[in-house]
Scaffold this active site. Structure first.
Site, short mmCIF file in Angstrom:
data_model
loop_
_atom_site.label_atom_id
_atom_site.label_comp_id
_atom_site.label_asym_id
_atom_site.label_seq_id
_atom_site.Cartn_x
_atom_site.Cartn_y
_atom_site.Cartn_z
N CYS A 198 -0.58 7.88 34.82
CA CYS A 198 -1.97 7.58 35.21
C CYS A 198 -2.16 7.44 36.72
O CYS A 198 -3.30 7.38 37.20
CB CYS A 198 -2.45 6.32 34.51
N HIS A 204 -8.61 3.33 38.22
CA HIS A 204 -8.21 4.02 37.00
C HIS A 204 -8.90 3.33 35.82
O HIS A 204 -9.01 2.10 35.80
CB HIS A 204 -6.68 3.93 36.86
N ASN A 260 -9.76 6.72 28.41
CA ASN A 260 -8.72 6.87 29.43
C ASN A 260 -8.30 8.34 29.49
O ASN A 260 -7.61 8.82 28.60
CB ASN A 260 -7.54 5.96 29.08
O1 UT7 Z 1 -3.44 4.11 31.44
C1 UT7 Z 1 -2.11 3.71 31.35
C2 UT7 Z 1 -1.97 2.28 31.28
N1 UT7 Z 1 -2.37 1.78 30.01
C3 UT7 Z 1 -3.00 0.63 29.94
O2 UT7 Z 1 -3.29 0.07 30.96
C4 UT7 Z 1 -3.29 0.06 28.59
C5 UT7 Z 1 -2.98 -1.40 28.57
N2 UT7 Z 1 -3.17 -2.05 27.29
C6 UT7 Z 1 -4.38 -2.24 26.71
O3 UT7 Z 1 -5.40 -1.77 27.23
C7 UT7 Z 1 -4.47 -3.11 25.50
O4 UT7 Z 1 -3.24 -3.75 25.29
C8 UT7 Z 1 -4.88 -2.36 24.20
C9 UT7 Z 1 -6.32 -1.91 24.28
C10 UT7 Z 1 -3.98 -1.16 23.99
C11 UT7 Z 1 -4.75 -3.30 23.00
O5 UT7 Z 1 -5.52 -4.48 23.20
P1 UT7 Z 1 -4.89 -5.91 23.01
O6 UT7 Z 1 -5.97 -6.89 23.25
O7 UT7 Z 1 -3.67 -6.01 23.87
O8 UT7 Z 1 -4.52 -5.91 21.47
P2 UT7 Z 1 -3.12 -6.16 20.78
O9 UT7 Z 1 -2.24 -4.98 20.94
O10 UT7 Z 1 -2.60 -7.50 21.20
O11 UT7 Z 1 -3.56 -6.28 19.28
C12 UT7 Z 1 -4.35 -7.38 18.79
C13 UT7 Z 1 -4.62 -7.17 17.32
C14 UT7 Z 1 -3.37 -6.87 16.52
O12 UT7 Z 1 -3.52 -7.47 15.26
P3 UT7 Z 1 -2.77 -8.85 14.94
O13 UT7 Z 1 -1.32 -8.59 15.11
O14 UT7 Z 1 -3.33 -9.85 15.92
O15 UT7 Z 1 -3.19 -9.13 13.52
C15 UT7 Z 1 -3.40 -5.38 16.37
O16 UT7 Z 1 -2.71 -4.93 15.22
O17 UT7 Z 1 -5.48 -6.05 17.13
C16 UT7 Z 1 -4.87 -5.11 16.25
N3 UT7 Z 1 -5.24 -3.77 16.66
C17 UT7 Z 1 -6.38 -3.18 16.29
N4 UT7 Z 1 -7.40 -3.60 15.51
C18 UT7 Z 1 -8.45 -2.76 15.34
C19 UT7 Z 1 -4.55 -2.92 17.46
N5 UT7 Z 1 -5.25 -1.77 17.62
C20 UT7 Z 1 -6.39 -1.92 16.90
C21 UT7 Z 1 -7.49 -1.08 16.68
N6 UT7 Z 1 -8.50 -1.56 15.89
N7 UT7 Z 1 -7.60 0.15 17.23
#
Ligand code: UT7
Length: 332
Positions: free
Chosen positions: A116, A256, A287
């Protein structure tokens, strides 16, 4: 002798027509519009549906947009950098094909891969060539067909990424405008947190790797998020401090677009109180990896005034990250 700086003198873009909405994603994976919107800020992303077309198709369109806007003869272009994580092919440089297709017969070109941060690093590379006096017109194109490496059964990644391309022309400036300073970093500690495991020299593609879906992008979102917030903010603050820039001096943050929460956290650390300075279009494109930064420039170009102070920021796989301080060079 007047110092030569490298200024952006035109921007162009192309995004495919097809809009993949949060609603449609609800039919593919277990997710919902509310979760995606509040956790990322994304509402829809563009997808290049035509299987016969790769990243070069979008890169060419973005480059042609600049040629048209500037009424520029492609023969005048000296060099083309295609910043991308999804080249058409792993060996034949996408930039070489783009140059031929747009008629840049006097240019040389290569691809730049830093996930990225590719476009930000590309800006730095272009500026170096211009400042040296060696070249006068360097085209940096950020383009990615992320849909070619996304697993549409994996809800942790398929909601994030989209396809698109943006381009910026760099030319010499003698008024002190253009790129002023940069703080670029990388750290291999991040290599396992955001990656495509197979298809490279470490693990060549095989039936087994494809069966195991190791040709798709995977990330440990939480860890990447944590590093992204601290690294991007540190880089911006560093660039501001060493150039004596207060939050009032900064006219725009061009970041970004990976997650709206990451951009907001960075702006917060920079002390940007005026929300209008924080440029965001993630809701429209998601993204797009190397294309996010030039797509922001393209969407907000009309608001920029000659002399405006812009702070750029990025973070991506590798890890790679950084910040650039640039003075805008034209009124559109
Ligand atoms: O461009 C390159 C660099 N990339 C980035 O900068 C991305 C950085 N990361 C992020 O933007 C975020 O971590 C994400 C958007 C990918 C995820 O958001 P988060 O707030 O960190 O969510 P999480 O991974 O901690 O997941 C929270 C919950 C989980 O459920 P439990 O374990 O709390 O029951 C996930 O299973 O949300 C669940 N979850 C979803 N629920 C609905 C994960 N993906 C989804 C989804 N829809 N698509």
């Amino acid at each position: 002798m007047t110092k030569i700086t490298a200024a952006i003198t035109a921007v162009g873009a192309y995004v495919p027509e097809y809009k993949l909405t949060n609603k449609e994603l609800e039919t593919l994976v277990d997710t919902n519009d509310e979760w995606i919107t509040t956790r990322t800020g994304i509402k829809e992303r563009r997808i290049l549906k035509d299987d016969s077309k790769g990243t070069s198709y979008m890169a060419i369109k973005a480059a042609e947009d600049i040629l048209r806007k500037r009424d520029l003869d492609p023969k005048e272009i000296d060099m083309i950098i295609v910043a991308t994580a999804t080249p058409d092919m792993s060996v034949a440089a996408t930039a070489a094909f783009v140059a031929s297709e747009i008629g840049a017969v006097n240019a040389f070109g290569y691809d730049l891969a830093a996930a990225c941060s590719s476009f930000l690093y590309g800006m730095s590379t272009a500026a170096g060539y211009i400042e040296s006096g060696r070249y006068k017109k360097v085209l940096v194109i950020g383009a990615d067909k992320m849909s070619s490496i996304v697993d549409y059964t994996d809800r942790t990644t398929c909601i994030i990424f989209g396809d698109g391309a943006g381009a910026a022309l760099f030319e010499p400036n003698e008024e002190g405008l253009g790129l002023q300073d940069e703080y670029l970093r990388s750290d291999g500690v991040g290599r396992n947190f955001l990656r495509i495991e197979a298809g490279g020299s470490l693990k060549p593609a095989s039936h087994e790797t494809v069966d195991n879906k190791q040709h798709f992008i995977k990330q440990d979102g939480k860890t990447v998020f944590k590093y992204a917030v601290s690294s991007m903010a540190d880089a911006c603050v560093n660039v501001m401090e060493r150039n004596n820039l207060s939050h009032e001096d900064v006219d725009w943050l061009v970041s970004h677009q990976a997650n709206k929460r990451i951009i907001d956290a960075t702006a917060n650390r920079m002390g940007l109180k005026d929300k209008n300075k924080i440029l965001i279009n993630i809701e429209k494109y998601g993204n797009t990896t190397s294309a996010t930064i030039p797509l922001v420039l393209f969407d907000f170009e009309k608001q920029f005034k000659k002399g405006d102070t812009i702070v750029f920021a990025s973070f991506g796989g590798g890890f790679t990250w950084g910040s650039i301080y640039l003075k805008w060079a034209y009124n559109s």
